[in-house]
Design an enzyme around this catalytic site. Sequence first.
Site, mmCIF file in Angstrom:
data_model
loop_
_atom_site.group_PDB
_atom_site.id
_atom_site.type_symbol
_atom_site.label_atom_id
_atom_site.label_comp_id
_atom_site.label_asym_id
_atom_site.label_seq_id
_atom_site.Cartn_x
_atom_site.Cartn_y
_atom_site.Cartn_z
ATOM 1 N N TYR A 1 -4.403 -57.817 83.319
ATOM 2 C CA TYR A 1 -4.213 -56.599 82.858
ATOM 3 C C TYR A 1 -5.440 -56.018 81.800
ATOM 4 C CZ TYR A 1 -1.808 -52.584 80.179
ATOM 5 O OH TYR A 1 -1.752 -51.335 79.877
ATOM 6 N N LYS B 1 -7.926 -53.166 82.853
ATOM 7 C CA LYS B 1 -8.437 -51.904 81.969
ATOM 8 C C LYS B 1 -9.613 -51.827 81.315
ATOM 9 C CE LYS B 1 -4.506 -50.221 82.251
ATOM 10 N NZ LYS B 1 -4.010 -48.900 82.629
ATOM 11 N N SER C 1 6.657 -41.151 86.219
ATOM 12 C CA SER C 1 7.920 -41.173 86.167
ATOM 13 C C SER C 1 8.547 -41.257 84.778
ATOM 14 C CB SER C 1 8.462 -42.181 86.968
ATOM 15 O OG SER C 1 8.116 -43.735 86.632
ATOM 16 N N SER D 1 -6.773 -48.991 77.812
ATOM 17 C CA SER D 1 -5.701 -49.959 76.720
ATOM 18 C C SER D 1 -6.523 -50.567 75.709
ATOM 19 C CB SER D 1 -5.242 -51.155 77.538
ATOM 20 O OG SER D 1 -4.506 -51.911 76.822
#
Length: 253
Positions: free
Chosen positions: A158, A162, A10, A145
């Site tokens: 997070y 990753k 998006s 990441s």
Amino acid sequence: MRGVLVTGASRGIGRAVAVAFAERGDRVAVHCAANRADAEETLRLLPGTGHALVVGDLGDPGTARRVVDEAVRALGGVDVLVNNAAVAPTAANRHDVATTSYEDWLAAWRRMVDVNLLGAANVTYGVARHLVDRGAPGSVVNIGSRGAFRGEPEFPAYGATKAALHAFGQSMAVSLAPHGIAVTSVAPGFVATERQEGTLAGAAGEGLRGQSPFGRVGTPAEVAAAVLHLASPEAAWSSGAVLDLNGASYLRT
């Protein structure tokens, strides 16, 4: 002309990736979890025809399967998957050990694992099975990441998801190579997406730019260029690689 599914397209990196594939003549399925207005804007920006919008929360296994099925139907087949959808670090989901309640800790881990790791794994399964059943070659590129290597002390879930995504990609690279399917990952550092405009303009901006000897942060277009290359047939021999995209801001051995 290939069919390309880009999850989390998006805005930001996902939008740049979708545009890059469309500019080379591919048909693109733009996925979003809930931000339909922005996803429709991404769709509007894509040159060419035959593109599609698919919506659904990839943290739900059934929805992940449906998203793949809808993309396959809309595009007439999926040849490339870009696993970009993720729950990104925000002030609302910060979960450093010293200041976070156990309940919030559990919620942050559950949500990030469900979307960042299991969602990507489930979508990969669907696209890979589609390719294997067709007897067709293809590519999967995971958006990982720098935090997987450097650490994310305020967002450990997070960083962990990753790192797990990178490892998952390498397992799939070995598993899917006999079927002609290449799997790679990229590990961006800080990227100047729309979501980060305020941060870069504020007091932290100078420090973030100073992390790289280039004196700036990365751009979505730079990440998209790397993804476009890794998804190309010419890059199949790179399968299993994790490509650092951080402007020499973090060098791993």
